[in-house]
Design a protein around this motif. Sequence first.
Motif, PDB file in Angstrom:
ATOM      1  N   LYS A   1      31.930 -12.271 -16.483  1.00  0.00           N
ATOM      2  CA  LYS A   1      31.008 -13.226 -15.857  1.00  0.00           C
ATOM      3  C   LYS A   1      29.970 -13.699 -16.853  1.00  0.00           C
ATOM      4  CE  LYS A   1      31.324 -10.832 -11.387  1.00  0.00           C
ATOM      5  NZ  LYS A   1      30.563 -10.094 -10.355  1.00  0.00           N
ATOM      6  N   ASN A   2      29.575 -14.952 -16.715  1.00  0.00           N
ATOM      7  CA  ASN A   2      28.485 -15.484 -17.527  1.00  0.00           C
ATOM      8  C   ASN A   2      27.193 -15.370 -16.722  1.00  0.00           C
ATOM      9  OD1 ASN A   2      27.335 -16.843 -19.802  1.00  0.00           O
ATOM     10  ND2 ASN A   2      27.224 -18.698 -18.568  1.00  0.00           N
ATOM     11  N   VAL A   3      26.266 -14.568 -17.200  1.00  0.00           N
ATOM     12  CA  VAL A   3      25.022 -14.333 -16.473  1.00  0.00           C
ATOM     13  C   VAL A   3      23.827 -14.864 -17.261  1.00  0.00           C
ATOM     14  CG1 VAL A   3      25.908 -12.333 -15.239  1.00  0.00           C
ATOM     15  CG2 VAL A   3      24.839 -12.019 -17.476  1.00  0.00           C
ATOM     16  N   ILE A   4      22.666 -14.839 -16.649  1.00  0.00           N
ATOM     17  CA  ILE A   4      21.437 -15.258 -17.330  1.00  0.00           C
ATOM     18  C   ILE A   4      21.198 -14.350 -18.530  1.00  0.00           C
ATOM     19  CG2 ILE A   4      18.933 -15.565 -17.068  1.00  0.00           C
ATOM     20  CD1 ILE A   4      19.459 -15.856 -14.027  1.00  0.00           C
ATOM     21  N   GLU A   5      20.760 -14.925 -19.642  1.00  0.00           N
ATOM     22  CA  GLU A   5      20.484 -14.121 -20.833  1.00  0.00           C
ATOM     23  C   GLU A   5      19.408 -13.081 -20.524  1.00  0.00           C
ATOM     24  OE1 GLU A   5      19.543 -16.690 -24.055  1.00  0.00           O
ATOM     25  OE2 GLU A   5      21.525 -17.605 -24.100  1.00  0.00           O
ATOM     26  N   GLN A   6      19.665 -11.848 -20.971  1.00  0.00           N
ATOM     27  CA  GLN A   6      18.761 -10.736 -20.670  1.00  0.00           C
ATOM     28  C   GLN A   6      17.337 -10.996 -21.151  1.00  0.00           C
ATOM     29  OE1 GLN A   6      20.368  -9.005 -18.325  1.00  0.00           O
ATOM     30  NE2 GLN A   6      20.277  -6.994 -19.301  1.00  0.00           N
ATOM     31  N   SER A   7      17.201 -11.690 -22.271  1.00  0.00           N
ATOM     32  CA  SER A   7      15.873 -11.941 -22.860  1.00  0.00           C
ATOM     33  C   SER A   7      14.983 -12.783 -21.956  1.00  0.00           C
ATOM     34  CB  SER A   7      16.026 -12.633 -24.218  1.00  0.00           C
ATOM     35  OG  SER A   7      16.722 -13.863 -24.080  1.00  0.00           O
ATOM     36  N   LYS A   8      15.577 -13.445 -20.957  1.00  0.00           N
ATOM     37  CA  LYS A   8      14.807 -14.310 -20.061  1.00  0.00           C
ATOM     38  C   LYS A   8      14.361 -13.587 -18.792  1.00  0.00           C
ATOM     39  CE  LYS A   8      17.152 -18.485 -21.685  1.00  0.00           C
ATOM     40  NZ  LYS A   8      18.016 -19.627 -21.305  1.00  0.00           N
ATOM     41  N   LEU A   9      14.695 -12.298 -18.683  1.00  0.00           N
ATOM     42  CA  LEU A   9      14.419 -11.552 -17.456  1.00  0.00           C
ATOM     43  C   LEU A   9      13.472 -10.385 -17.703  1.00  0.00           C
ATOM     44  CD1 LEU A   9      18.117 -11.365 -16.191  1.00  0.00           C
ATOM     45  CD2 LEU A   9      16.377 -13.026 -15.504  1.00  0.00           C
ATOM     46  N   ASN A  10      12.834  -9.901 -16.635  1.00  0.00           N
ATOM     47  CA  ASN A  10      11.995  -8.711 -16.766  1.00  0.00           C
ATOM     48  C   ASN A  10      12.861  -7.456 -16.674  1.00  0.00           C
ATOM     49  OD1 ASN A  10      12.420  -7.962 -14.002  1.00  0.00           O
ATOM     50  ND2 ASN A  10      10.742  -9.319 -13.362  1.00  0.00           N
ATOM     51  N   ARG A  11      12.253  -6.303 -16.801  1.00  0.00           N
ATOM     52  CA  ARG A  11      12.994  -5.040 -16.883  1.00  0.00           C
ATOM     53  C   ARG A  11      13.896  -4.802 -15.661  1.00  0.00           C
ATOM     54  NH1 ARG A  11      12.645  -0.203 -19.739  1.00  0.00           N
ATOM     55  NH2 ARG A  11      11.033  -1.141 -21.039  1.00  0.00           N
ATOM     56  N   GLU A  12      13.365  -4.982 -14.474  1.00  0.00           N
ATOM     57  CA  GLU A  12      14.151  -4.716 -13.262  1.00  0.00           C
ATOM     58  C   GLU A  12      15.262  -5.747 -13.087  1.00  0.00           C
ATOM     59  OE1 GLU A  12      15.686  -2.761 -10.299  1.00  0.00           O
ATOM     60  OE2 GLU A  12      14.026  -1.994 -11.528  1.00  0.00           O
ATOM     61  N   GLU A  13      14.948  -7.011 -13.379  1.00  0.00           N
ATOM     62  CA  GLU A  13      15.955  -8.070 -13.260  1.00  0.00           C
ATOM     63  C   GLU A  13      17.102  -7.853 -14.238  1.00  0.00           C
ATOM     64  OE1 GLU A  13      13.157 -11.862 -11.885  1.00  0.00           O
ATOM     65  OE2 GLU A  13      13.389 -11.365 -14.012  1.00  0.00           O
ATOM     66  N   ARG A  14      16.804  -7.345 -15.431  1.00  0.00           N
ATOM     67  CA  ARG A  14      17.845  -7.091 -16.428  1.00  0.00           C
ATOM     68  C   ARG A  14      18.856  -6.066 -15.924  1.00  0.00           C
ATOM     69  NH1 ARG A  14      15.232  -7.049 -22.511  1.00  0.00           N
ATOM     70  NH2 ARG A  14      14.063  -8.991 -22.332  1.00  0.00           N
ATOM     71  N   LYS A  15      18.362  -5.036 -15.271  1.00  0.00           N
ATOM     72  CA  LYS A  15      19.243  -3.979 -14.778  1.00  0.00           C
ATOM     73  C   LYS A  15      20.216  -4.522 -13.739  1.00  0.00           C
ATOM     74  CE  LYS A  15      19.031   0.821 -13.229  1.00  0.00           C
ATOM     75  NZ  LYS A  15      18.126   1.947 -12.869  1.00  0.00           N
ATOM     76  N   GLN A  16      19.728  -5.373 -12.852  1.00  0.00           N
ATOM     77  CA  GLN A  16      20.572  -5.968 -11.820  1.00  0.00           C
ATOM     78  C   GLN A  16      21.521  -7.007 -12.406  1.00  0.00           C
ATOM     79  OE1 GLN A  16      20.639  -4.940  -8.618  1.00  0.00           O
ATOM     80  NE2 GLN A  16      19.105  -3.391  -9.159  1.00  0.00           N
ATOM     81  N   ASN A  17      21.021  -7.763 -13.355  1.00  0.00           N
ATOM     82  CA  ASN A  17      21.761  -8.888 -13.930  1.00  0.00           C
ATOM     83  C   ASN A  17      23.055  -8.467 -14.626  1.00  0.00           C
ATOM     84  OD1 ASN A  17      21.861 -11.781 -14.715  1.00  0.00           O
ATOM     85  ND2 ASN A  17      21.537 -11.006 -16.785  1.00  0.00           N
ATOM     86  N   ILE A  18      23.050  -7.275 -15.212  1.00  0.00           N
ATOM     87  CA  ILE A  18      24.157  -6.849 -16.065  1.00  0.00           C
ATOM     88  C   ILE A  18      25.210  -6.030 -15.321  1.00  0.00           C
ATOM     89  CG2 ILE A  18      23.351  -4.602 -16.930  1.00  0.00           C
ATOM     90  CD1 ILE A  18      24.553  -7.597 -19.052  1.00  0.00           C
ATOM     91  N   GLN A  19      24.979  -5.731 -14.064  1.00  0.00           N
ATOM     92  CA  GLN A  19      25.914  -4.895 -13.314  1.00  0.00           C
ATOM     93  C   GLN A  19      27.166  -5.672 -12.900  1.00  0.00           C
ATOM     94  OE1 GLN A  19      23.835  -3.048 -10.050  1.00  0.00           O
ATOM     95  NE2 GLN A  19      22.651  -1.712 -11.389  1.00  0.00           N
TER      96      GLN A  19
END
Length: 219
Positions: free
Chosen positions: A149-167
């Motif tokens: 999947k293509n997701v939002i770049e991690q660098s654009k998210l906060n700590r909690e959002e990054r954890k959810q984004n990459i699952q």
Amino acid sequence: MIKKFLKAMINMIFPPVCGVCGKIDNKGICNKCFLKLMALAENRIMDQWETEKNFHQLIYIFKYEGMIRKIILDYKFNEKSYIYETFVNFILKDEKIFEKLQTYDTIIPVPISKTRMKERGYNQSFLIAKALGNKLNIHIEKNCLIKTKNVIEQSKLNREERKQNIQNVYELKNKQILNNRKILLIDDIYTTGNTINECSKILKQANPKRIDVLVLAKD
């Protein structure tokens, strides 16, 4: 012979340059800039420090700040793919790191999505993985860990959002290839560690002997 000829022709048209200052240099880094990086290098090998991590050790070369941060961002986002040679040559100069890297059976780069690959034209982690593998004679495996999947770049998210984004964005294929292997997983930056940890979790399904991580810089 043909490969050598083509490489020589490419070097004539696009001569190799230092990834830091842009000066023509066959080693990918000039002596002056090498000394600058030496002054900034951490060259750390850290044992697992958090129980929820899915890998054994983290190897990082620099702190993600100042000049190093700028170079990595140029490498990743500003079409300066040639900078991988600068990093690889610098990594292999450290005797402790060099000896450590020789102990692995397989090198796996953190994958990017097909969409990101089309946009960027290269996977920055794969370029480093491939060069290290060639120099150390270690197999590079890019057909096991897949980003689906293509997701939002991690660098654009906060700590909690990054954890959810990459699952649930990575998939394991051909897992028998990795059974009982010592794996070195390679990425560019370690910030929260969510990407690396998720990739390691997926790779553990293949029952490898161990998983260690190498990144250029740690936040």
